[in-house]
Write an enzyme that holds these catalytic residues in place. Structure first.
Site, PDB file in Angstrom:
ATOM      1  N   ASP A  92       0.859  -1.175   0.000  1.00  0.00           N
ATOM      2  CA  ASP A  92       0.000   0.000   0.000  1.00  0.00           C
ATOM      3  C   ASP A  92       0.904   1.236   0.000  1.00  0.00           C
ATOM      4  O   ASP A  92       2.030   1.186   0.474  1.00  0.00           O
ATOM      5  CB  ASP A  92      -0.872  -0.057   1.264  1.00  0.00           C
ATOM      6  CG  ASP A  92      -1.975   0.966   1.232  1.00  0.00           C
ATOM      7  OD1 ASP A  92      -2.075   1.686   0.223  1.00  0.00           O
ATOM      8  OD2 ASP A  92      -2.729   1.054   2.208  1.00  0.00           O
ATOM      9  N   ASP A 127      -2.915   7.387  -4.470  1.00  0.00           N
ATOM     10  CA  ASP A 127      -4.224   7.948  -4.822  1.00  0.00           C
ATOM     11  C   ASP A 127      -4.804   8.663  -3.604  1.00  0.00           C
ATOM     12  O   ASP A 127      -4.369   8.446  -2.475  1.00  0.00           O
ATOM     13  CB  ASP A 127      -5.176   6.870  -5.361  1.00  0.00           C
ATOM     14  CG  ASP A 127      -5.356   5.712  -4.403  1.00  0.00           C
ATOM     15  OD1 ASP A 127      -4.491   5.507  -3.531  1.00  0.00           O
ATOM     16  OD2 ASP A 127      -6.367   4.999  -4.510  1.00  0.00           O
ATOM     17  N   CYS A 274     -18.086 -21.070  17.035  1.00  0.00           N
ATOM     18  CA  CYS A 274     -17.020 -21.373  16.080  1.00  0.00           C
ATOM     19  C   CYS A 274     -16.173 -22.507  16.638  1.00  0.00           C
ATOM     20  O   CYS A 274     -16.029 -22.642  17.852  1.00  0.00           O
ATOM     21  CB  CYS A 274     -16.159 -20.118  15.894  1.00  0.00           C
ATOM     22  SG  CYS A 274     -14.691 -20.379  14.884  1.00  0.00           S
ATOM     23  N   CYS A 276     -12.934 -23.163  15.198  1.00  0.00           N
ATOM     24  CA  CYS A 276     -11.605 -23.035  14.612  1.00  0.00           C
ATOM     25  C   CYS A 276     -10.598 -23.517  15.667  1.00  0.00           C
ATOM     26  O   CYS A 276     -10.964 -23.711  16.819  1.00  0.00           O
ATOM     27  CB  CYS A 276     -11.343 -21.582  14.201  1.00  0.00           C
ATOM     28  SG  CYS A 276     -10.970 -20.477  15.556  1.00  0.00           S
ATOM     29  N   CYS A 279     -10.850 -21.406  18.869  1.00  0.00           N
ATOM     30  CA  CYS A 279     -12.093 -21.515  19.633  1.00  0.00           C
ATOM     31  C   CYS A 279     -12.285 -22.908  20.205  1.00  0.00           C
ATOM     32  O   CYS A 279     -12.803 -23.056  21.309  1.00  0.00           O
ATOM     33  CB  CYS A 279     -13.282 -21.123  18.768  1.00  0.00           C
ATOM     34  SG  CYS A 279     -13.223 -19.390  18.305  1.00  0.00           S
TER      35      CYS A 279
HETATM   36 ZN   LIG Z   1     -12.945 -19.421  16.080  1.00  0.00          ZN
END
Ligand SMILES: [Zn+2]
Length: 569
Positions: A92, A127, A274, A276, A279
């Protein structure tokens, strides 16, 4: 020196699964690029590339330029070595800092040159993001400066992530899109973060649509700063290909837990929705960690859930259920629902890009279903069909009973067996619907209709012992063989139903041998055709070559120089 190529593999609405190659590094889109911040390294690059398997990262070149030590190091080693990452590195330019702080201490030329020197694969010019509530003269002035600065990036050694600005003014966005889209292959929709933070999704949808409608369909589109998973499906459906996420870490630093339905405060969570790796191991115990640990774990969850949602979008494209996914996600918040309704206002444009026959049943998700692209495409074609026997279907209204086997009607019919339609009438109506008014007349009384023994459905059409068409088992559409295709060609004038090839002799020979038609060898295509339609391939003198199935929409075939336009039979 940079190399850049993009082709589309699968489509749904304006969403697409694409193959993007930058400097020999190939990734699949829609693609999420996590932002790596050298000053606040929450998840190490090694883990982003390893456990998370990200193939593209984004980092801020301006911050590197402004840190003497890092600057010296990156100029010596290059950005890939500094990061320890051999995938695609996007940088960026400091535009975001410009928006937030009002000024930066670099010039457009300097930041472009710096990105050249550090070896960015994808880079940006400086920009000027226009704040959403800026007055129009200000927005216009900033846009003019952005367009001027883009000129300086034309010879950059990286793929230019060219910013399209214009604030909330759609005419400015359209002008910016035309200016940038005509010259750069990668187009970034900039200045949208404040809109997303304020839940101004009506404007967000209009801006994405205004940009997409004014750039070539072959451009890769980056929704700059769009990193919240709840917005992925909406943006993908409108045709965005690249996303970057600083959100995963910024939200984590504020104890915020991302979900595809919105944001939750960690303190409010009594259960975690969740599983994952973070989690499932820590669950709501996340709260008990302090400081860096908690931020790190939350950031990892936020990143996992972002990847999961992007995969859900890709699967929805692959199985053509993107409308259903968007409709589900947008019901999480009234402002999202406004965004969905806004999207349906663009359905006429979207319907030209969408596929005509889908792998997943049409499901009525709510009142917006009536305004979907499939309804627009189907209604146009129903007008071509004369029928004595009409059946009332939800969303679509009165439908010729002969069409009930095909998408999108087939999933809305409850009493399949009860519709008594003569086979010949059915085939004729399908011909009208697929190819045009009175196309059914090409099927004479003498045509023998053969059914599958197993399913008792129409499968083959014979005339004088010769097979003139088959009816595809998966979606019951008519696939004309050469004899019927020649009759269609005679009945409908050029360019109707046609894909007209350029005069390249080798390409014509390849197609004659049954190889796919590549986009760059198409001179013209009937704009009434849709992706997934059967078409007639002819040379520039209208001589028949083969039949095939459109792999892209006509607008995409026109704009893409790479990839397959028609799969030849
Ligand atoms: Zn999670």
């Amino acid at each position: 020196m940079k190399s850049f190529s993009f082709e589309v593999k699968a489509k749904d609405i304006a969403g697409r699964i694409g193959s993007l190659t930058v400097n020999g590094k190939k990734v699949e889109t829609p693609l999420l690029m996590p932002v790596f911040d050298f000053k606040r390294q929450i998840i190490p690059v090694k883990e982003l590339a390893g456990e998370f398997r990200f193939k593209a990262l984004m980092t801020n070149a301006y911050n590197l330029l402004k840190d003497e030590e890092l600057k010296k190091k990156v100029l010596k080693e290059g950005i890939h070595k500094l990061l320890g990452f051999d995938g695609i590195v996007a940088t960026d330019s400091g535009s975001y800092q410009l928006m937030v702080y009002g000024s930066v201490t670099t010039t457009n030329r300097e930041i472009i040159e710096f990105q050249n020197r550090i070896g960015s694969d994808i880079g940006s010019f400086l920009d000027i993001p226009t704040l959403p509530d800026a007055f129009k003269p200000r927005a216009e002035e900033q846009l003019n400066e952005t367009l001027k600065r883009s000129e300086e990036a034309l010879n950059a050694e990286f793929a230019v992530n060219a910013g399209i600005q214009g604030g909330r003014y759609l005419d400015l966005r359209a002008r910016a899109a035309r200016g940038i889209g005509s010259r750069f292959e990668l187009n970034a929709i900039g200045g949208i973060v404040p809109l997303m933070e304020a839940y101004r999704f009506l404007e967000l949808v209009d801006i994405i649509a205004a940009v997409k409608m004014n750039i070539p369909a072959s451009r890769v589109v980056h929704a700059f700063g769009l990193g919240h998973p709840m917005l992925f499906s909406l943006a993908v459906a409108l045709g965005c290909d690249l996303f970057d996420s600083a959100a995963y870490s910024l939200y984590a630093q504020n104890d915020r837990y991302l979900t595809a339905d919105g944001t939750k405060r960690l303190a409010e969570l009594e259960y975690v929705p969740c599983s994952c790796p973070v989690c499932s191991r820590h669950g709501i115990g996340l709260k008990e960690f302090s400081g860096e640990d908690r931020v790190g774990l939350l950031a990892r969850h936020n990143l996992y859930i972002s990847m999961e949602e992007l995969n859900a979008c890709k699967q929805a494209i692959a199985e053509n259920s993107l409308w259903e996914l968007v409709a589900r996600r947008c019901r999480a918040h009234p402002k999202m629902l406004e965004g969905l309704n806004k999207m349906t206002e663009h359905s006429h444009w979207l319907s030209t890009l969408d596929v005509i026959t889908k792998k997943t049943a049409f499901k009525i998700t709510g009142p917006e279903a009536e305004k979907r692209t499939e309804v627009i495409n189907a209604r146009k074609r129903i007008e071509r069909v004369k029928s004595e026997c009409l059946v009332e279907l939800p969303v679509f209204g009165k439908i010729p009973a002969e069409l009930l086997d095909i998408y999108p009607f087939n999933s809305l019919v409850e009493d399949y067996g009860k519709q008594r339609v003569r086979d010949l009438e059915k085939v004729r109506a399908l011909m009208d619907y697929q190819f045009g008014e009175n196309a059914g007349e090409l099927i004479s009384e003498k045509v023998r209709i053969k059914k599958s023994r197993a399913t008792q459905r129409i499968r083959w059409l014979y005339e004088g012992g010769e097979m003139i068409a088959s009816v595809r088992a998966s979606d019951h559409l008519v696939i004309p063989h050469e004899k019927l295709a020649l009759k269609l060609k005679e009945k409908f004038e050029k360019p109707r139903l046609r894909v007209i090839l350029t005069e390249d002799e080798d390409a014509i020979q390849f197609v004659k041998e049954g190889k796919s038609v590549m986009n760059k060898f198409v001179k013209e295509v009937d704009s009434e055709l849709r992706c997934g339609d059967e078409c007639i391939i002819v040379d520039s003198k209208d001589n028949f070559i083969r039949t095939g199935t459109l792999a892209l929409s006509p607008a995409e075939i026109k704009d893409f120089k790479r990839g397959v336009a028609v799969k030849v039979r």
